[in-house]
Scaffold this motif. Structure first.
Motif, short mmCIF file in Angstrom:
data_model
loop_
_atom_site.label_atom_id
_atom_site.label_comp_id
_atom_site.label_asym_id
_atom_site.label_seq_id
_atom_site.Cartn_x
_atom_site.Cartn_y
_atom_site.Cartn_z
N MET A 232 2.30 -16.04 -13.32
CA MET A 232 1.83 -15.09 -14.33
C MET A 232 0.34 -14.85 -14.19
SD MET A 232 4.58 -14.20 -15.65
CE MET A 232 3.81 -13.04 -16.76
N GLY A 233 -0.41 -15.91 -13.81
CA GLY A 233 -1.84 -15.72 -13.55
C GLY A 233 -2.06 -14.78 -12.37
N ASN A 234 -1.27 -14.95 -11.32
CA ASN A 234 -1.38 -14.06 -10.16
C ASN A 234 -0.96 -12.64 -10.54
OD1 ASN A 234 -2.07 -16.31 -8.67
ND2 ASN A 234 0.00 -16.64 -7.88
N LEU A 235 0.03 -12.54 -11.41
CA LEU A 235 0.51 -11.23 -11.83
C LEU A 235 -0.57 -10.48 -12.62
CD1 LEU A 235 3.24 -9.95 -11.28
CD2 LEU A 235 3.96 -10.60 -13.57
N ARG A 236 -1.29 -11.22 -13.44
CA ARG A 236 -2.37 -10.59 -14.20
C ARG A 236 -3.49 -10.12 -13.28
NH1 ARG A 236 -4.55 -12.68 -20.02
NH2 ARG A 236 -5.97 -10.95 -20.44
N GLU A 237 -3.79 -10.92 -12.26
CA GLU A 237 -4.80 -10.51 -11.28
C GLU A 237 -4.34 -9.27 -10.53
OE1 GLU A 237 -5.61 -13.81 -8.77
OE2 GLU A 237 -6.51 -15.04 -10.35
N ALA A 238 -3.04 -9.22 -10.19
CA ALA A 238 -2.51 -8.04 -9.50
C ALA A 238 -2.60 -6.80 -10.39
CB ALA A 238 -1.05 -8.29 -9.09
N TYR A 239 -2.37 -7.00 -11.68
CA TYR A 239 -2.47 -5.88 -12.63
C TYR A 239 -3.91 -5.34 -12.67
CZ TYR A 239 -2.80 -3.54 -17.17
OH TYR A 239 -3.06 -2.65 -18.18
N GLN A 240 -4.88 -6.26 -12.80
CA GLN A 240 -6.28 -5.84 -12.85
C GLN A 240 -6.70 -5.18 -11.54
OE1 GLN A 240 -8.02 -5.88 -15.49
NE2 GLN A 240 -6.93 -7.29 -16.84
N SER A 241 -6.24 -5.74 -10.41
CA SER A 241 -6.56 -5.16 -9.11
C SER A 241 -5.96 -3.77 -8.95
CB SER A 241 -6.07 -6.09 -8.00
OG SER A 241 -6.31 -5.53 -6.73
N SER A 242 -4.70 -3.63 -9.43
CA SER A 242 -4.05 -2.33 -9.33
C SER A 242 -4.77 -1.29 -10.18
CB SER A 242 -2.59 -2.47 -9.78
OG SER A 242 -1.92 -1.24 -9.67
N LEU A 243 -5.21 -1.70 -11.38
CA LEU A 243 -5.96 -0.77 -12.21
C LEU A 243 -7.27 -0.35 -11.54
CD1 LEU A 243 -5.67 -2.02 -15.92
CD2 LEU A 243 -4.60 -0.04 -14.86
N SER A 244 -7.96 -1.32 -10.93
CA SER A 244 -9.22 -1.01 -10.25
C SER A 244 -8.99 -0.06 -9.08
CB SER A 244 -9.87 -2.30 -9.75
OG SER A 244 -10.19 -3.16 -10.83
N ASN A 245 -7.93 -0.33 -8.31
CA ASN A 245 -7.62 0.55 -7.17
C ASN A 245 -7.27 1.96 -7.65
OD1 ASN A 245 -8.00 -1.57 -5.40
ND2 ASN A 245 -5.83 -2.11 -5.32
#
Length: 311
Positions: A232-245
Motif C-alpha cells: 500500500m505504501g508503494n501504491l501510494r507512491e505510484a499514485y503520487q508519481s502518476s499524478l506528477s507525470n
C-alpha cells in the motif's frame, strides 16, 4: 436455539434441553444459541457469570480462552468480506467434555460450512468440533487475504492506466482495513498458540498437535498482511508519481501549444500595427496569404514537436 446430538458427524435433533445435561453414550451435543438463550443455558450448565457477561455486553471481543472448573470459554473472531467491506464477528464457544455451545449475534458462515466436514471426518467429540471450527476461521482469513491481494493488483492497474482522485481514498481506506486486520490477528494467534501448547484437560493431547498447523497458517496470514502494508505504501507512491507525470504531460502540451501560437501572435501583431506603409497590406489576396503563412508555421511547429515526441 438448536440442539443436536452429533455421532460420527451425523446429526440427530434433540427436543429437550434437559437431555443434554447427561453425557451421551456416544458422540456429543452441539447447541447453537443466541444471546437471549444464555440465561437458560447458564442455569442449566452453570456457565461462569463472567463469560456470560462478556458474551452479552461486549459485541466486539478480543480472542481469548478462559478456563473454568468444568468448561472453557473461547472467543474467536470470524471474518467476512462483503461488497469490499471487511467485518469481524465474535464466535463465542463454551466447551464441555460432552457438549459444545456456540453463541453468536450474527450468522457466521463457518457454522454452516462445518456440517459436511463433521460428516466427512466422522467427528465424535466436542474438542474435535472446536478444532475444525477454528481451522475454518483461519482458512477464511487466508481467502480474504487472496481477495485483498486481487483488489490491490486491480487498484494498481487502474492507477497506472488512468489515475483518479478517488484512488487516493481507496488506498487510504484499504490500508486502514489491512492495519486493522493485522492488529486483530495478534490475539487470534495467541489463542491458537495456547490451544497448541497449554495442558488442557478438555482437549485430547493428540489433537493439540494439530493446532500447531493452524497456528502456522495464522502466522503466514499475518505475514501476508505485513506485505500488504508495504504494498500500500508503494501504491501510494505510484499514485503520487502518476499524478506528477500527468501534470508534467499537461504542462508539456500547454507549452507546445504556446510555442506554436507564439509566432502566429507575432505575425498578427505586425499586421495589426497602425502604419500605412506596411508591405502586402494593400495586396488583393494579402489576408489569405497571411493566413496561409500562419497555417504553414503552425503545422510545421506541430510536426517538429511530434517528431521529437514532445507532444
Amino acid at each position: 436455539m438448536k440442539i443436536r446430538l452429533v455421532q460420527n458427524g451425523i446429526f440427530t435433533p434433540v427436543e429437550e434441553l434437559s437431555l443434554t445435561t447427561v453425557p451421551p453414550e456416544d458422540g456429543f451435543y452441539w447447541i447453537e444459541a443466541d444471546v437471549e438463550d444464555l440465561t437458560e443455558l447458564q442455569e442449566t450448565f452453570g456457565l461462569h457469570e463472567l463469560a456470560v457477561e462478556d458474551t452479552i455486553d461486549e459485541e466486539e471481543q478480543r480472542p481469548k480462552i478462559e478456563i473454568y472448573d468444568n468448561h472453557y470459554f473461547i472467543v474467536i473472531n470470524s471474518i467476512r468480506f462483503d461488497d469490499e467491506e471487511i467485518y469481524l464477528r465474535a464466535l463465542n464457544v463454551f466447551l464441555f467434555k460432552h457438549l459444545v455451545i456456540t453463541v453468536t449475534r450474527q450468522k457466521i458462515s463457518e457454522l454452516r460450512t462445518i456440517k459436511p466436514i463433521l460428516l466427512r471426518e466422522q467427528v465424535n467429540s466436542a474438542d474435535y468440533f472446536l478444532y475444525h471450527v477454528i481451522d475454518l476461521v483461519v482458512d477464511n482469513y487466508s481467502h480474504v487475504a487472496d481477495r485483498i491481494e486481487a483488489r490491490i493488483e486491480k487498484l494498481e492497474e487502474d492507477i497506472l492506466m488512468h489515475t483518479k482522485k478517488s484512488h487516493l481514498n481507496e488506498i487510504i481506506g484499504l490500508r486502514s482495513e489491512i492495519l486493522w486486520l493485522k492488529k486483530a490477528l495478534g490475539p487470534q494467534r495467541e489463542l491458537i498458540w495456547t490451544l497448541n501448547k497449554k495442558d488442557l484437560k478438555l482437549i485430547d493431547g493428540q489433537l493439540q498437535k494439530y493446532f500447531s498447523d493452524i497456528h502456522e497458517n495464522a502466522v503466514k496470514t499475518a505475514e501476508t498482511f505485513d506485505t500488504f502494508r508495504d504494498l500500500m505504501g508503494n501504491l501510494r507512491e505510484a499514485y503520487q508519481s502518476s499524478l506528477s507525470n500527468r501534470a508534467n504531460e499537461i504542462m508539456r502540451v500547454f507549452t507546445a501549444m504556446t510555442t506554436i501560437f507564439m509566432p502566429l501572435t507575432v505575425i498578427t501583431g505586425i499586421y495589426g500595427m497602425n502604419f500605412d506603409n506596411i508591405p502586402e497590406t494593400h495586396m488583393e489576396y494579402g489576408y489569405y496569404f497571411v493566413l496561409g503563412i500562419m497555417l504553414v508555421v503552425a503545422v510545421s511547429f506541430f510536426w517538429f514537436f511530434k517528431k521529437k515526441d514532445w507532444i
